[in-house]
Design an enzyme around this catalytic site. Structure first.
Site, PDB file in Angstrom:
ATOM      1  N   GLU A   1      37.602  28.343  26.093  1.00  0.00           N
ATOM      2  CA  GLU A   1      38.937  28.825  26.444  1.00  0.00           C
ATOM      3  C   GLU A   1      39.023  29.010  27.942  1.00  0.00           C
ATOM      4  OE1 GLU A   1      39.360  32.592  24.541  1.00  0.00           O
ATOM      5  OE2 GLU A   1      38.802  31.780  22.592  1.00  0.00           O
TER       6      GLU A   1
ATOM      7  N   LYS B   1      39.656  31.297  31.157  1.00  0.00           N
ATOM      8  CA  LYS B   1      39.538  32.719  31.476  1.00  0.00           C
ATOM      9  C   LYS B   1      40.718  33.072  32.370  1.00  0.00           C
ATOM     10  CE  LYS B   1      36.204  36.144  32.985  1.00  0.00           C
ATOM     11  NZ  LYS B   1      37.051  36.908  33.894  1.00  0.00           N
TER      12      LYS B   1
ATOM     13  N   ASP C   1      43.146  35.222  34.647  1.00  0.00           N
ATOM     14  CA  ASP C   1      42.843  36.241  35.650  1.00  0.00           C
ATOM     15  C   ASP C   1      44.017  37.207  35.789  1.00  0.00           C
ATOM     16  OD1 ASP C   1      41.554  37.600  37.611  1.00  0.00           O
ATOM     17  OD2 ASP C   1      41.881  36.111  39.178  1.00  0.00           O
TER      18      ASP C   1
ATOM     19  N   TYR D   1      41.908  37.320  21.426  1.00  0.00           N
ATOM     20  CA  TYR D   1      40.847  37.991  20.682  1.00  0.00           C
ATOM     21  C   TYR D   1      41.470  38.909  19.634  1.00  0.00           C
ATOM     22  CZ  TYR D   1      36.443  40.715  20.202  1.00  0.00           C
ATOM     23  OH  TYR D   1      35.306  41.325  19.743  1.00  0.00           O
TER      24      TYR D   1
ATOM     25  N   LYS E   1      32.277  31.267  35.578  1.00  0.00           N
ATOM     26  CA  LYS E   1      33.281  31.456  36.628  1.00  0.00           C
ATOM     27  C   LYS E   1      33.359  30.238  37.523  1.00  0.00           C
ATOM     28  CE  LYS E   1      34.121  35.651  37.929  1.00  0.00           C
ATOM     29  NZ  LYS E   1      35.234  36.591  37.913  1.00  0.00           N
TER      30      LYS E   1
ATOM     31  N   CYS F   1      50.675  52.448  68.244  1.00  0.00           N
ATOM     32  CA  CYS F   1      51.228  51.094  68.238  1.00  0.00           C
ATOM     33  C   CYS F   1      50.495  50.244  69.280  1.00  0.00           C
ATOM     34  CB  CYS F   1      52.721  51.144  68.547  1.00  0.00           C
ATOM     35  SG  CYS F   1      53.430  49.493  68.684  1.00  0.00           S
TER      36      CYS F   1
ATOM     37  N   CYS G   1      53.172  49.346  72.150  1.00  0.00           N
ATOM     38  CA  CYS G   1      53.861  50.287  73.037  1.00  0.00           C
ATOM     39  C   CYS G   1      53.171  51.644  73.113  1.00  0.00           C
ATOM     40  CB  CYS G   1      55.317  50.461  72.609  1.00  0.00           C
ATOM     41  SG  CYS G   1      55.505  51.361  71.068  1.00  0.00           S
TER      42      CYS G   1
ATOM     43  N   CYS H   1      55.589  51.865  63.530  1.00  0.00           N
ATOM     44  CA  CYS H   1      55.781  52.359  64.891  1.00  0.00           C
ATOM     45  C   CYS H   1      57.218  52.879  64.942  1.00  0.00           C
ATOM     46  CB  CYS H   1      55.605  51.234  65.901  1.00  0.00           C
ATOM     47  SG  CYS H   1      56.228  51.696  67.534  1.00  0.00           S
TER      48      CYS H   1
ATOM     49  N   CYS I   1      60.090  49.342  71.668  1.00  0.00           N
ATOM     50  CA  CYS I   1      58.850  48.634  71.341  1.00  0.00           C
ATOM     51  C   CYS I   1      59.155  47.122  71.328  1.00  0.00           C
ATOM     52  CB  CYS I   1      58.333  49.112  69.990  1.00  0.00           C
ATOM     53  SG  CYS I   1      56.854  48.277  69.434  1.00  0.00           S
TER      54      CYS I   1
HETATM   55  S1  IVH Z   1      37.228  37.632  25.450  1.00  0.00           S
HETATM   56  C1  IVH Z   1      34.243  40.828  23.929  1.00  0.00           C
HETATM   57  N1  IVH Z   1      38.645  35.601  26.348  1.00  0.00           N
HETATM   58  O1  IVH Z   1      37.807  38.484  31.076  1.00  0.00           O
HETATM   59  C2  IVH Z   1      35.010  39.725  24.510  1.00  0.00           C
HETATM   60  N2  IVH Z   1      38.317  37.474  27.784  1.00  0.00           N
HETATM   61  O2  IVH Z   1      34.900  39.738  31.616  1.00  0.00           O
HETATM   62  C3  IVH Z   1      36.298  40.129  25.080  1.00  0.00           C
HETATM   63  N3  IVH Z   1      39.495  37.309  29.934  1.00  0.00           N
HETATM   64  O3  IVH Z   1      37.921  41.777  29.965  1.00  0.00           O
HETATM   65  C4  IVH Z   1      36.939  39.224  26.047  1.00  0.00           C
HETATM   66  N4  IVH Z   1      40.403  35.338  29.576  1.00  0.00           N
HETATM   67  O4  IVH Z   1      40.121  40.656  30.606  1.00  0.00           O
HETATM   68  C5  IVH Z   1      38.121  36.823  26.617  1.00  0.00           C
HETATM   69  N5  IVH Z   1      39.927  33.775  26.999  1.00  0.00           N
HETATM   70  C6  IVH Z   1      39.423  34.980  27.257  1.00  0.00           C
HETATM   71  C7  IVH Z   1      39.668  35.647  28.485  1.00  0.00           C
HETATM   72  C8  IVH Z   1      39.085  36.901  28.702  1.00  0.00           C
HETATM   73  C9  IVH Z   1      40.289  36.345  30.417  1.00  0.00           C
HETATM   74  C10 IVH Z   1      39.138  38.542  30.671  1.00  0.00           C
HETATM   75  C11 IVH Z   1      39.273  39.800  29.873  1.00  0.00           C
HETATM   76  C12 IVH Z   1      37.900  40.398  29.796  1.00  0.00           C
HETATM   77  C13 IVH Z   1      37.184  39.727  30.933  1.00  0.00           C
HETATM   78  C14 IVH Z   1      35.747  39.520  30.563  1.00  0.00           C
END
Ligand code: IVH
Length: 665
Positions: free
Chosen positions: A111, A113, A115, A224, A310, A404, A407, A422, A428
């Site tokens: 999946e 991740k 942010d 999840y 990451k 500042c 000035c 300022c 200024c």
């Molecule tokens: S699963 C126990 N899936 O990344 C597993 N987390 O460091 C729970 N996050 O706190 C997390 N995308 O905020 C999961 N596809 C994804 C995610 C994801 C982003 C974030 C989430 C979590 C952190 C994990």
């Protein structure tokens, strides 16, 4: 069942579906106008029938007025985070550990991740009951009221095969487009910029006012599911179910069997993620079978059945040579890091944003520090960390300037704000030049005079404020270095032509703090000339739609300063417009003075917004709900029966389109 109740429920169901089509499927099937109409009808019915109130009604998405700090709530299941990996080798290690631990076939779900800010949503009987932030993993903030405003989060679920009670976790995100627009707006208003969409999103989610949250257009992805009786033993399959119930589930999920497939997924998304509307910072790998997940269990901190990989942010290390401070036109002071030039993803980086004093203190910056600069999705590169091991004993800690830099005036900071100002707005130099530059911009007076010309004219002693522009003679300008007669004449012509710019733009051009383009328009409508605006108190100003205390205070302060008044007087003398144009004024009457009118239903001759404008143009007041103070109801087709009943009960007269148009003729 009661007819009204039936209508309310039908509308709620229909609007839920339209929200889903629009925000989850990105495939709307009715126009915004139709949608708003239905929403208004529902809202009207709910106002008249508080007994049918429901916190999960689509009307509640706009944010209620509740204003309180967040309740701390314990998580039913702790909210853990994931172990991070950065290399293919580490991913291979994870895969091998899982294989060894299970000693059986398994599938890995890959999946994205996301942010953003993690959130845990509880649904009971198909209804959203609670939304809690991660907090410390054991306890989080109850942000339910704010989360209800996020359109892609279903308030009630579709279908009927969801568990009676379950939790679903995911990420709240601010899309790049919203982030960019928000920062642009903040830059114009000289407010502190958000460093990235994650900060902007989490800041928004912690807002005490759900109305602000609603206006910021947050999005979500869920990834999840937790509960006692989930539909299947597969994580992937459960999320596919969740998709059917109305949740926004990423289309980028993929089930993999081999390491090769996993690496393929990573390689693809490392590039492709740059085209996504929201920020991602890696990949998450999860064992699909819930039984297998249980067998693998957890370490003290992380699940053994999942890991994050990451993406490599583009980073470089360089020396921090100095910190300088920029002063904007409203006096806001922003720190900037001057770096030893370094190459970073194709460009040479010499400067990095330091945002504000808090950011400098968090990094504990010293002169000569070796700093890591990163170019995430952000506009300007930023310093993310300091290598303190390389720090010399004589390298001075950086303290935010207290005066500042331009000035020497001691800086001031409003309580609760991160930005220093300022206060010397009169003398200024960057504030003076900044105000003149702003005055000349296209959206303001549209004078062909950019920052370099302003600098030149200022240094030559020709202009000290915006009114001086109008005394410029081309003969003087043409004597400046590199200025020919033609360009000097063009400049002066363009200044003279600006006398035709309408009042609302002139108001914007004055550069009153917090008075952007939209606010200037609202003010011009409410106070059709500058004298009326000048005479207005904070109390009067905040009566105007969208004018809050902060803006009102700033306006009153602006007019209380003699130097500003002088400039306005001079601008008025040279013929600038300080009142609404005759065209607009000609349409204004006081025919509806003292009348409060409620608009209801749909119309044939004009839109609802046009009728609203007409009411204001003629001195009347718009109101959203019927009360004893209502003078008339301007009713179109399909006015709800309940509204009608209420109007009759209170004895409020109902008028139609024709009658209304006759009244203002
Ligand atoms: S699963 C126990 N899936 O990344 C597993 N987390 O460091 C729970 N996050 O706190 C997390 N995308 O905020 C999961 N596809 C994804 C995610 C994801 C982003 C974030 C989430 C979590 C952190 C994990």
């Amino acid at each position: 069942m009661d007819q009204t109740k039936q209508r309310i429920e039908a509308l709620r169901e229909e609007l839920d579906k339209h929200n889903y089509d629009y925000y989850v499927l990105s495939n709307p099937t009715i126009s915004d106008f139709e949608f708003d109409k239905k929403l208004q009808e529902l809202s009207d019915l709910e106002t008249l029938h508080p007994e049918f109130f429901d916190p999960n009604s689509p009307t509640q998405r706009v944010g209620s007025d509740i204003n309180k700090s967040f309740k701390q709530v314990s998580h039913k299941y702790p909210m853990l985070s994931l172990g991070n990996t950065y290399t293919k080798d580490e991913v291979t290690d994870f895969y091998n550990r899982v294989q060894k631990g299970l000693n059986d076939d398994f599938e890995i779900v890959c999946e994205l991740k996301y942010d953003g800010t993690s959130i845990s949503l509880t649904y009971i009987n198909g209804e959203l009951t609670q939304a809690i932030t991660r907090g410390d993993g054991v306890q989080g903030d109850d942000v339910t009221a704010n989360v209800r405003t996020i359109r892609s989060i279903p308030l009630r679920l579709q279908g009927n095969d969801y568990p009676f009670e379950f939790e679903i976790r995911g990420e709240i995100l601010m899309p790049w487009s919203v982030f960019d627009a928000l920062n642009k707006e903040r830059e114009e208003q000289e407010e502190a910029l958000f460093a990235n969409p994650r900060n902007a999103g989490s800041g928004t989610l912690k807002q005490q006012d759900p109305k602000i949250v609603a206006s910021r257009k947050l999005d979500s992805y869920l990834y999840y599911m937790l509960g006692e009786d989930l539909p299947t033993d597969g994580h992937y399959e459960n999320l596919m179910k969740a998709k059917e119930w109305g949740f926004k589930i990423s289309d980028a999920m993929r089930k993999c069997k081999t390491l090769e497939e996993i690496f393929e997924y990573i390689a693809y998304w490392d590039v492709e993620r740059k085209n996504l509307p929201v920020a991602t910072d890696g990949i998450v790998l999860k064992v699909n079978s819930l039984t297998q997940q249980r067998n693998l269990g957890f370490t003290s901190k992380f699940p053994r059945w999942a890991i994050a990989y990451k993406f490599q942010a583009e980073k470089a290390v360089t020396t921090l040579e100095s910190v300088s401070y920029q002063v904007g036109r409203t006096g806001a002071v922003t720190p900037v890091a001057n770096l030893k030039p370094v190459k970073l993803s194709g460009t040479t980086v010499k400067r990095a944003s330091l945002y504000n004093e808090d950011y400098i203190n968090q990094l504990d910056l010293h002169i000569n520090d070796q700093v890591y600069v990163e170019k995430g999705g952000e506009i300007i590169p930023k310093i993310t960390a300091v290598d303190t091991s390389k720090r010399g004993i004589f390298d001075d800690k950086i303290f935010f300037t207290k005066v500042c830099p331009e000035c020497g005036t001691p800086l001031v900071k409003d309580e609760g704000e991160a930005i220093y100002y300022c206060p010397n707005d009169i003398s200024c130099p960057p504030q003076i030049k900044g105000r003149i530059e702003h005055f000349c911009t296209r959206k303001a007076m549209n004078i062909a005079c950019g920052p370099e010309t302003v600098e030149l004219l200022y240094n030559a002693g020709f202009i000290k404020n915006v009114a001086d522009l109008y005394s410029l003679r081309w003969q003087d300008v043409s004597r400046l270095e590199r200025w020919a007669e033609k360009s000097a004449r063009n400049l002066v012509d363009s200044i003279q032509a600006s006398a035709n710019v309408p009042y609302e733009k002139v108001l914007f051009a004055l550069g009153i703090r917090y008075v952007g383009e939209t606010v200037a328009k609202k003010l011009a409508r409410a106070f059709p000339n500058i004298d009326a605006l000048k005479a207005a108190s904070v109390e009067t100003l905040i009566q105007v739609d969208e004018i809050g205390d902060r803006i009102a205070q700033s306006i009153v302060k602006y007019f209380s300063e003699d130097s500003n008044q002088e400039v306005i007087d001079r601008l008025r003398e040279v013929g600038l417009k300080f009142e609404l144009s005759e065209d607009v004024m000609a349409q204004r009457t006081d025919k509806l003075n003292g009348l409060t009118i409620v608009i209801s239903g749909t119309f044939e001759k004009h839109s609802r917004d046009e009728y609203k404008d007409m009411i204001e143009q003629n001195g009347g007041k718009n109101s959203g709900s019927i009360s004893s103070k209502t003078s008339y109801i301007l009713a179109g087709d399909n006015m709800g029966p309940a509204k009608l009943e209420k109007a009759e009960k209170l004895g409020v007269s109902i008028i139609g389109e024709d009658e209304f148009l006759e009244m203002i003729k």
